[in-house]
Design a protein around this motif. Sequence first.
Motif, PDB file in Angstrom:
ATOM      1  N   VAL B 100       0.827  -1.201   0.000  1.00  0.00           N
ATOM      2  CA  VAL B 100       0.000   0.000   0.000  1.00  0.00           C
ATOM      3  C   VAL B 100       0.867   1.260   0.000  1.00  0.00           C
ATOM      4  N   THR B 101       2.025   1.206   0.635  1.00  0.00           N
ATOM      5  CA  THR B 101       2.936   2.346   0.607  1.00  0.00           C
ATOM      6  C   THR B 101       3.486   2.533  -0.810  1.00  0.00           C
ATOM      7  N   MET B 104       0.769   4.186  -2.805  1.00  0.00           N
ATOM      8  CA  MET B 104       0.574   5.611  -2.511  1.00  0.00           C
ATOM      9  C   MET B 104       1.678   6.433  -3.165  1.00  0.00           C
ATOM     10  N   ILE B 107       0.954   6.387  -7.164  1.00  0.00           N
ATOM     11  CA  ILE B 107      -0.164   7.156  -7.720  1.00  0.00           C
ATOM     12  C   ILE B 107       0.228   8.608  -7.977  1.00  0.00           C
ATOM     13  N   GLU B 108       1.313   9.056  -7.355  1.00  0.00           N
ATOM     14  CA  GLU B 108       1.788  10.421  -7.595  1.00  0.00           C
ATOM     15  C   GLU B 108       2.949  10.452  -8.584  1.00  0.00           C
ATOM     16  N   ASP B 143     -13.256  13.684  -0.782  1.00  0.00           N
ATOM     17  CA  ASP B 143     -13.274  13.381  -2.213  1.00  0.00           C
ATOM     18  C   ASP B 143     -12.590  12.037  -2.462  1.00  0.00           C
ATOM     19  N   THR B 145      -9.683  11.247  -3.549  1.00  0.00           N
ATOM     20  CA  THR B 145      -8.311  11.130  -3.043  1.00  0.00           C
ATOM     21  C   THR B 145      -8.313  10.875  -1.543  1.00  0.00           C
ATOM     22  N   ASP B 146      -9.229  11.555  -0.829  1.00  0.00           N
ATOM     23  CA  ASP B 146      -9.354  11.291   0.611  1.00  0.00           C
ATOM     24  C   ASP B 146      -9.749   9.838   0.850  1.00  0.00           C
ATOM     25  N   ALA B 149      -6.891   7.622   0.294  1.00  0.00           N
ATOM     26  CA  ALA B 149      -5.966   7.751   1.426  1.00  0.00           C
ATOM     27  C   ALA B 149      -6.464   6.953   2.627  1.00  0.00           C
ATOM     28  N   LEU B 150      -7.761   7.068   2.918  1.00  0.00           N
ATOM     29  CA  LEU B 150      -8.318   6.343   4.063  1.00  0.00           C
ATOM     30  C   LEU B 150      -8.272   4.834   3.816  1.00  0.00           C
ATOM     31  N   GLY B 152      -6.043   3.427   2.056  1.00  0.00           N
ATOM     32  CA  GLY B 152      -4.637   3.121   2.256  1.00  0.00           C
ATOM     33  C   GLY B 152      -4.286   2.978   3.729  1.00  0.00           C
TER      34      GLY B 152
END
Lengths: 197, 197
Positions: B100-101, B104, B107-108, B143, B145-146, B149-150, B152
Amino acid sequence: MRADARKNHDHLLAVAGAVITEQGVDASLRDIARRADVGLATLLRHFPTREALLDALLRTSFDELTTKAAELETSSSPEDALVSWLRDFVACARDYRGVVTSMMTAIEDTQSALHASCVTMRASGTRLLARAQAEGTARSDIDGTDLFALAGSLAWLGDQPSLAPRADHLFDVVTSAILTSAGNSNAEAERRPRARG
Amino acid sequence: MRADARKNHDHLLAVAGAVITEQGVDASLRDIARRADVGLATLLRHFPTREALLDALLRTSFDELTTKAAELETSSSPEDALVSWLRDFVACARDYRGVVTSMMTAIEDTQSALHASCVTMRASGTRLLARAQAEGTARSDIDGTDLFALAGSLAWLGDQPSLAPRADHLFDVVTSAILTSAGNSNAEAERRPRARG
DNA sequence: ACCTGAACACCGTTCAAGT
DNA sequence: ACCTGAACACCGTTCAAGT
Protein backbone atom coordinates in the motif's frame (compact mmCIF):
# COMPACT_ATOMS: atom_id res chain seq x y z
CA MET A 1 31.98 8.21 29.03
CA ARG A 2 35.27 9.57 27.80
CA ALA A 3 35.28 13.10 26.42
CA ASP A 4 36.07 12.06 22.84
CA ALA A 5 33.37 9.39 22.96
CA ARG A 6 30.81 11.88 24.24
CA LYS A 7 31.71 14.24 21.42
CA ASN A 8 31.34 11.49 18.82
CA HIS A 9 28.04 10.44 20.37
CA ASP A 10 26.51 13.88 20.21
CA HIS A 11 27.89 14.65 16.78
CA LEU A 12 26.60 11.34 15.37
CA LEU A 13 23.17 12.03 16.81
CA ALA A 14 23.05 15.47 15.20
CA VAL A 15 24.17 14.16 11.80
CA ALA A 16 21.85 11.14 11.98
CA GLY A 17 18.94 13.45 12.76
CA ALA A 18 19.67 15.53 9.69
CA VAL A 19 20.16 12.55 7.36
CA ILE A 20 17.08 10.68 8.59
CA THR A 21 14.98 13.83 8.36
CA GLU A 22 16.05 14.01 4.71
CA GLN A 23 15.92 10.36 3.72
CA GLY A 24 13.67 8.63 6.23
CA VAL A 25 14.36 5.86 8.73
CA ASP A 26 15.95 3.58 6.12
CA ALA A 27 18.80 5.98 5.42
CA SER A 28 22.19 4.33 4.98
CA LEU A 29 24.09 4.07 8.27
CA ARG A 30 27.31 4.12 6.30
CA ASP A 31 26.25 7.45 4.84
CA ILE A 32 25.53 8.85 8.30
CA ALA A 33 28.96 7.74 9.53
CA ARG A 34 30.58 9.19 6.43
CA ARG A 35 28.89 12.56 6.89
CA ALA A 36 29.92 12.54 10.55
CA ASP A 37 33.56 11.90 9.51
CA VAL A 38 33.65 8.76 11.58
CA GLY A 39 34.12 5.08 10.85
CA LEU A 40 30.94 3.04 10.36
CA ALA A 41 32.04 0.80 13.21
CA THR A 42 32.10 3.81 15.52
CA LEU A 43 28.46 4.58 14.72
CA LEU A 44 27.56 0.95 15.46
CA ARG A 45 29.52 1.07 18.70
CA HIS A 46 27.43 3.99 19.96
CA PHE A 47 24.13 2.74 18.53
CA PRO A 48 24.28 -1.03 18.07
CA THR A 49 21.10 -1.17 15.96
CA ARG A 50 19.15 1.18 13.74
CA GLU A 51 16.37 1.13 16.33
CA ALA A 52 18.73 2.17 19.11
CA LEU A 53 19.68 5.16 16.98
CA LEU A 54 16.02 5.95 16.33
CA ASP A 55 15.20 5.68 20.00
CA ALA A 56 18.01 8.11 20.85
CA LEU A 57 16.77 10.50 18.16
CA LEU A 58 13.20 10.36 19.41
CA ARG A 59 14.05 10.36 23.12
CA THR A 60 13.55 14.12 23.52
CA SER A 61 10.28 14.22 21.60
CA PHE A 62 9.03 11.14 23.44
CA ASP A 63 9.80 12.60 26.83
CA GLU A 64 8.16 15.89 25.94
CA LEU A 65 5.09 14.07 24.70
CA THR A 66 4.85 12.07 27.91
CA THR A 67 5.20 15.18 30.04
CA LYS A 68 2.63 17.03 27.99
CA ALA A 69 0.19 14.11 28.20
CA ALA A 70 0.42 14.24 31.99
CA GLU A 71 -0.26 17.97 31.95
CA LEU A 72 -3.19 17.58 29.57
CA GLU A 73 -4.79 15.15 32.00
CA THR A 74 -5.49 18.02 34.38
CA SER A 75 -5.28 21.20 32.33
CA SER A 76 -7.69 20.50 29.46
CA SER A 77 -11.12 19.05 28.86
CA PRO A 78 -10.92 15.29 28.24
CA GLU A 79 -11.84 15.75 24.61
CA ASP A 80 -9.37 18.57 23.90
CA ALA A 81 -6.66 16.67 25.73
CA LEU A 82 -7.15 13.55 23.61
CA VAL A 83 -7.18 15.44 20.32
CA SER A 84 -4.19 17.51 21.36
CA TRP A 85 -2.22 14.36 22.22
CA LEU A 86 -3.11 12.80 18.87
CA ARG A 87 -1.96 15.93 17.09
CA ASP A 88 1.34 15.95 18.97
CA PHE A 89 1.93 12.28 18.29
CA VAL A 90 1.42 12.74 14.56
CA ALA A 91 3.64 15.84 14.50
CA CYS A 92 6.38 13.97 16.34
CA ALA A 93 6.21 10.97 13.98
CA ARG A 94 6.35 13.22 10.95
CA ASP A 95 9.89 14.27 11.82
CA TYR A 96 11.26 10.98 10.47
CA ARG A 97 9.57 9.40 7.46
CA GLY A 98 8.67 5.77 8.09
CA VAL A 99 9.22 5.90 11.84
CA VAL A 100 5.63 5.00 12.67
CA THR A 101 6.00 1.60 11.02
CA SER A 102 9.16 1.03 13.07
CA MET A 103 7.21 1.98 16.18
CA MET A 104 4.36 -0.38 15.40
CA THR A 105 6.85 -3.20 14.96
CA ALA A 106 8.79 -2.22 18.07
CA ILE A 107 5.79 -2.14 20.38
CA GLU A 108 5.29 -5.87 19.81
CA ASP A 109 8.99 -6.73 20.08
CA THR A 110 10.25 -6.74 23.66
CA GLN A 111 13.84 -6.94 22.37
CA SER A 112 13.59 -3.75 20.35
CA ALA A 113 15.45 -0.68 21.59
CA LEU A 114 12.33 1.31 20.72
CA HIS A 115 9.97 -0.93 22.67
CA ALA A 116 9.89 0.80 26.04
CA SER A 117 9.34 4.25 24.56
CA CYS A 118 6.40 3.03 22.49
CA VAL A 119 4.79 1.31 25.45
CA THR A 120 5.05 4.53 27.45
CA MET A 121 3.48 6.50 24.61
CA ARG A 122 0.63 4.07 24.29
CA ALA A 123 0.00 4.25 28.03
CA SER A 124 -0.24 8.05 27.87
CA GLY A 125 -2.79 7.83 25.10
CA THR A 126 -4.72 5.15 26.92
CA ARG A 127 -5.14 7.35 30.00
CA LEU A 128 -6.38 10.28 27.92
CA LEU A 129 -8.77 7.99 26.05
CA ALA A 130 -10.19 6.52 29.25
CA ARG A 131 -10.83 10.01 30.61
CA ALA A 132 -12.68 11.05 27.46
CA GLN A 133 -14.63 7.80 27.47
CA ALA A 134 -15.66 8.38 31.10
CA GLU A 135 -16.95 11.78 30.05
CA GLY A 136 -18.70 10.26 27.06
CA THR A 137 -16.82 12.23 24.39
CA ALA A 138 -14.83 9.25 23.04
CA ARG A 139 -16.47 6.12 21.71
CA SER A 140 -16.46 3.35 24.26
CA ASP A 141 -15.71 0.41 21.99
CA ILE A 142 -12.01 1.14 21.46
CA ASP A 143 -9.09 0.59 23.82
CA GLY A 144 -5.60 2.02 24.11
CA THR A 145 -4.17 -0.32 21.49
CA ASP A 146 -6.88 0.71 19.03
CA LEU A 147 -6.11 4.35 19.75
CA PHE A 148 -2.39 3.76 19.23
CA ALA A 149 -3.19 1.98 15.96
CA LEU A 150 -5.38 4.85 14.78
CA ALA A 151 -2.73 7.36 15.79
CA GLY A 152 -0.28 5.26 13.79
CA SER A 153 -2.51 5.26 10.74
CA LEU A 154 -2.77 9.04 11.03
CA ALA A 155 1.01 9.29 11.18
CA TRP A 156 1.24 7.00 8.14
CA LEU A 157 -1.08 9.35 6.27
CA GLY A 158 1.15 12.23 7.30
CA ASP A 159 4.13 10.29 5.91
CA GLN A 160 2.76 10.26 2.38
CA PRO A 161 4.10 13.34 0.59
CA SER A 162 1.20 13.34 -1.85
CA LEU A 163 -1.28 13.70 1.01
CA ALA A 164 0.52 16.55 2.77
CA PRO A 165 -1.99 19.21 1.62
CA ARG A 166 -4.92 17.29 3.09
CA ALA A 167 -3.21 15.88 6.18
CA ASP A 168 -5.20 18.18 8.50
CA HIS A 169 -8.48 17.27 6.86
CA LEU A 170 -7.76 13.53 7.08
CA PHE A 171 -6.80 14.05 10.71
CA ASP A 172 -10.22 15.55 11.35
CA VAL A 173 -12.00 12.71 9.54
CA VAL A 174 -10.29 9.93 11.51
CA THR A 175 -10.55 11.87 14.76
CA SER A 176 -14.30 12.19 14.19
CA ALA A 177 -14.48 8.41 14.34
CA ILE A 178 -12.88 8.42 17.78
CA LEU A 179 -14.94 11.25 19.25
CA THR A 180 -18.67 11.19 19.91
CA SER A 181 -19.32 14.88 20.54
CA ALA A 182 -21.83 16.69 18.32
CA GLY A 183 -19.29 19.18 17.02
CA ASN A 184 -17.41 16.38 15.32
CA SER A 185 -20.29 14.16 14.27
CA ASN A 186 -20.67 13.10 10.68
CA ALA A 187 -24.15 14.60 10.60
CA GLU A 188 -22.61 17.95 11.44
CA ALA A 189 -20.00 17.54 8.69
CA GLU A 190 -22.87 16.72 6.37
CA ARG A 191 -24.70 19.90 7.25
CA ARG A 192 -21.68 22.12 6.69
CA PRO A 193 -19.90 20.82 3.60
CA ARG A 194 -16.34 22.10 3.52
CA ALA A 195 -14.73 23.59 0.45
CA ARG A 196 -11.73 21.57 -0.80
CA GLY A 197 -8.61 22.94 -2.57
CA MET B 1 6.97 -13.83 -27.02
CA ARG B 2 9.08 -16.93 -27.58
CA ALA B 3 7.94 -20.08 -25.82
CA ASP B 4 10.91 -20.27 -23.45
CA ALA B 5 10.50 -16.61 -22.57
CA ARG B 6 6.82 -17.09 -21.83
CA LYS B 7 7.64 -20.03 -19.58
CA ASN B 8 10.24 -17.99 -17.67
CA HIS B 9 7.82 -15.10 -17.38
CA ASP B 10 5.04 -17.18 -15.85
CA HIS B 11 7.37 -19.13 -13.61
CA LEU B 12 9.01 -15.94 -12.31
CA LEU B 13 5.62 -14.44 -11.57
CA ALA B 14 4.58 -17.48 -9.58
CA VAL B 15 7.81 -17.59 -7.59
CA ALA B 16 7.79 -13.82 -7.01
CA GLY B 17 4.23 -14.06 -5.71
CA ALA B 18 5.25 -16.69 -3.19
CA VAL B 19 8.39 -14.89 -2.04
CA ILE B 20 6.70 -11.48 -1.73
CA THR B 21 3.76 -13.02 0.11
CA GLU B 22 6.30 -14.37 2.59
CA GLN B 23 8.69 -11.44 2.88
CA GLY B 24 6.78 -8.37 1.71
CA VAL B 25 7.39 -6.02 -1.21
CA ASP B 26 11.03 -5.41 -0.26
CA ALA B 27 12.01 -9.04 -0.79
CA SER B 28 15.35 -9.56 -2.53
CA LEU B 29 14.99 -9.76 -6.31
CA ARG B 30 18.14 -11.87 -6.39
CA ASP B 31 16.45 -14.31 -4.05
CA ILE B 32 13.39 -14.51 -6.30
CA ALA B 33 15.58 -15.20 -9.34
CA ARG B 34 17.54 -17.80 -7.38
CA ARG B 35 14.38 -19.61 -6.29
CA ALA B 36 13.14 -19.53 -9.88
CA ASP B 37 16.44 -21.10 -11.05
CA VAL B 38 17.06 -18.19 -13.36
CA GLY B 39 19.71 -15.49 -13.62
CA LEU B 40 18.96 -12.22 -11.87
CA ALA B 41 19.39 -10.47 -15.21
CA THR B 42 16.58 -12.60 -16.63
CA LEU B 43 14.21 -11.43 -13.91
CA LEU B 44 15.15 -7.84 -14.66
CA ARG B 45 14.65 -8.40 -18.38
CA HIS B 46 11.05 -9.49 -17.80
CA PHE B 47 10.31 -6.96 -15.08
CA PRO B 48 12.65 -3.99 -15.40
CA THR B 49 11.75 -2.54 -12.01
CA ARG B 50 10.39 -3.83 -8.73
CA GLU B 51 7.23 -1.86 -9.40
CA ALA B 52 6.75 -3.50 -12.78
CA LEU B 53 6.90 -6.85 -11.01
CA LEU B 54 4.41 -5.67 -8.39
CA ASP B 55 2.07 -4.38 -11.05
CA ALA B 56 2.17 -7.74 -12.84
CA LEU B 57 1.52 -9.54 -9.56
CA LEU B 58 -1.43 -7.30 -8.71
CA ARG B 59 -2.84 -7.13 -12.24
CA THR B 60 -5.36 -9.92 -11.69
CA SER B 61 -6.56 -8.59 -8.33
CA PHE B 62 -6.72 -5.06 -9.71
CA ASP B 63 -8.78 -6.10 -12.70
CA GLU B 64 -11.14 -8.12 -10.53
CA LEU B 65 -11.53 -5.18 -8.18
CA THR B 66 -12.34 -2.83 -11.05
CA THR B 67 -14.89 -5.25 -12.49
CA LYS B 68 -16.48 -5.78 -9.12
CA ALA B 69 -16.65 -2.03 -8.48
CA ALA B 70 -18.57 -1.60 -11.73
CA GLU B 71 -20.98 -4.35 -10.72
CA LEU B 72 -21.44 -2.86 -7.25
CA GLU B 73 -22.49 0.40 -8.83
CA THR B 74 -25.73 -1.19 -9.96
CA SER B 75 -26.22 -4.31 -7.84
CA SER B 76 -25.91 -2.92 -4.30
CA SER B 77 -27.09 0.00 -2.25
CA PRO B 78 -24.64 2.90 -2.47
CA GLU B 79 -23.57 2.41 1.13
CA ASP B 80 -23.07 -1.37 0.90
CA ALA B 81 -21.22 -0.94 -2.38
CA LEU B 82 -18.79 1.56 -0.89
CA VAL B 83 -18.06 -0.55 2.19
CA SER B 84 -17.73 -3.68 0.09
CA TRP B 85 -15.22 -1.98 -2.20
CA LEU B 86 -13.19 -0.76 0.79
CA ARG B 87 -13.16 -4.28 2.20
CA ASP B 88 -11.98 -5.75 -1.10
CA PHE B 89 -9.28 -3.12 -1.47
CA VAL B 90 -7.91 -3.86 1.98
CA ALA B 91 -8.04 -7.63 1.38
CA CYS B 92 -6.18 -7.23 -1.92
CA ALA B 93 -3.48 -5.04 -0.38
CA ARG B 94 -2.97 -7.48 2.46
CA ASP B 95 -1.64 -10.10 0.02
CA TYR B 96 1.70 -8.32 -0.14
CA ARG B 97 3.01 -6.62 2.98
CA GLY B 98 4.03 -3.03 2.32
CA VAL B 99 2.34 -2.79 -1.06
CA VAL B 100 0.00 0.00 0.00
CA THR B 101 2.94 2.35 0.61
CA SER B 102 4.24 1.50 -2.88
CA MET B 103 0.80 2.27 -4.27
CA MET B 104 0.57 5.61 -2.51
CA THR B 105 3.97 6.55 -3.93
CA ALA B 106 3.09 5.24 -7.38
CA ILE B 107 -0.16 7.16 -7.72
CA GLU B 108 1.79 10.42 -7.59
CA ASP B 109 4.55 9.22 -9.91
CA THR B 110 3.51 9.17 -13.56
CA GLN B 111 6.65 7.21 -14.42
CA SER B 112 5.87 4.34 -12.07
CA ALA B 113 4.80 1.04 -13.57
CA LEU B 114 2.15 0.89 -10.87
CA HIS B 115 0.75 4.33 -11.61
CA ALA B 116 -2.02 3.51 -14.07
CA SER B 117 -3.43 0.70 -11.97
CA CYS B 118 -3.62 2.90 -8.91
CA VAL B 119 -5.35 5.69 -10.79
CA THR B 120 -7.96 3.23 -12.05
CA MET B 121 -8.54 1.93 -8.53
CA ARG B 122 -8.96 5.42 -7.16
CA ALA B 123 -11.45 6.24 -9.91
CA SER B 124 -13.54 3.18 -9.02
CA GLY B 125 -13.64 4.24 -5.40
CA THR B 126 -14.45 7.82 -6.33
CA ARG B 127 -17.53 6.74 -8.31
CA LEU B 128 -18.81 4.60 -5.43
CA LEU B 129 -18.16 7.44 -3.00
CA ALA B 130 -20.02 9.97 -5.16
CA ARG B 131 -23.02 7.65 -5.37
CA ALA B 132 -23.12 7.23 -1.59
CA GLN B 133 -22.71 10.97 -1.11
CA ALA B 134 -25.60 11.64 -3.49
CA GLU B 135 -27.71 9.34 -1.36
CA GLY B 136 -26.48 11.01 1.81
CA THR B 137 -24.87 7.92 3.34
CA ALA B 138 -21.27 9.12 2.93
CA ARG B 139 -19.98 12.37 4.34
CA SER B 140 -19.87 15.09 1.75
CA ASP B 141 -16.60 16.75 2.75
CA ILE B 142 -14.27 14.09 1.38
CA ASP B 143 -13.27 13.38 -2.21
CA GLY B 144 -11.88 10.37 -4.08
CA THR B 145 -8.31 11.13 -3.04
CA ASP B 146 -9.35 11.29 0.61
CA LEU B 147 -11.15 7.97 0.22
CA PHE B 148 -8.10 6.41 -1.40
CA ALA B 149 -5.97 7.75 1.43
CA LEU B 150 -8.32 6.34 4.06
CA ALA B 151 -8.43 3.01 2.24
CA GLY B 152 -4.64 3.12 2.26
CA SER B 153 -4.51 3.79 5.97
CA LEU B 154 -6.83 0.82 6.50
CA ALA B 155 -4.54 -1.36 4.43
CA TRP B 156 -1.57 -0.09 6.44
CA LEU B 157 -3.36 -1.11 9.64
CA GLY B 158 -3.96 -4.53 8.08
CA ASP B 159 -0.22 -4.73 7.33
CA GLN B 160 0.75 -4.57 10.99
CA PRO B 161 0.94 -8.14 12.28
CA SER B 162 0.31 -7.01 15.85
CA LEU B 163 -3.03 -5.52 14.84
CA ALA B 164 -4.29 -8.53 12.91
CA PRO B 165 -6.76 -9.60 15.65
CA ARG B 166 -8.45 -6.20 15.63
CA ALA B 167 -8.20 -5.43 11.92
CA ASP B 168 -11.95 -5.88 11.44
CA HIS B 169 -12.78 -3.65 14.36
CA LEU B 170 -10.44 -0.89 13.18
CA PHE B 171 -11.99 -1.22 9.73
CA ASP B 172 -15.39 -0.54 11.28
CA VAL B 173 -14.10 2.45 13.23
CA VAL B 174 -12.54 4.17 10.23
CA THR B 175 -15.46 3.26 7.99
CA SER B 176 -17.81 4.88 10.49
CA ALA B 177 -16.01 8.15 9.84
CA ILE B 178 -16.76 7.87 6.12
CA LEU B 179 -20.40 6.88 6.46
CA THR B 180 -23.19 9.01 7.85
CA SER B 181 -25.91 6.40 8.29
CA ALA B 182 -27.41 5.90 11.75
CA GLY B 183 -26.38 2.25 11.98
CA ASN B 184 -22.72 3.25 11.90
CA SER B 185 -22.88 6.48 13.86
CA ASN B 186 -20.65 6.95 16.88
CA ALA B 187 -23.71 7.59 19.01
CA GLU B 188 -24.93 4.14 18.09
CA ALA B 189 -21.56 2.59 18.94
CA GLU B 190 -21.78 4.41 22.24
CA ARG B 191 -25.16 2.92 23.05
CA ARG B 192 -24.06 -0.66 22.28
CA PRO B 193 -20.56 -1.04 23.71
CA ARG B 194 -18.84 -3.99 22.11
CA ALA B 195 -16.96 -6.63 24.08
CA ARG B 196 -13.26 -6.80 23.22
CA GLY B 197 -11.00 -9.91 23.32
C1' DA C 1 38.50 2.92 26.55
C1' DC C 2 37.66 4.05 22.29
C1' DC C 3 38.35 4.07 17.27
C1' DT C 4 39.05 2.02 12.58
C1' DG C 5 40.19 -0.40 8.24
C1' DA C 6 39.35 -4.47 6.14
C1' DA C 7 37.04 -8.80 5.21
C1' DC C 8 32.58 -10.71 4.61
C1' DA C 9 28.15 -11.82 2.63
C1' DC C 10 24.72 -9.47 0.89
C1' DC C 11 22.05 -6.02 -2.51
C1' DG C 12 20.35 -3.96 -7.46
C1' DT C 13 22.30 -2.33 -12.07
C1' DT C 14 24.55 -2.95 -16.24
C1' DC C 15 26.51 -5.16 -20.21
C1' DA C 16 29.47 -7.97 -23.15
C1' DA C 17 29.41 -12.65 -24.47
C1' DG C 18 26.93 -16.85 -25.33
C1' DT C 19 23.02 -19.86 -27.48
C1' DA D 1 15.36 -13.32 -29.33
C1' DC D 2 16.52 -14.54 -25.19
C1' DC D 3 19.63 -15.80 -21.39
C1' DT D 4 23.66 -15.28 -18.23
C1' DG D 5 27.99 -14.63 -15.64
C1' DA D 6 30.74 -11.17 -14.12
C1' DA D 7 32.02 -6.51 -12.86
C1' DC D 8 30.40 -2.66 -10.31
C1' DA D 9 29.10 0.26 -6.51
C1' DC D 10 26.52 -0.14 -2.84
C1' DC D 11 24.72 -2.16 2.00
C1' DG D 12 25.13 -3.81 7.37
C1' DT D 13 28.00 -6.97 10.44
C1' DT D 14 32.02 -8.35 12.58
C1' DC D 15 36.60 -8.23 14.45
C1' DA D 16 41.63 -7.98 14.83
C1' DA D 17 44.77 -4.26 15.17
C1' DG D 18 45.83 0.40 16.45
C1' DT D 19 46.00 4.59 19.78
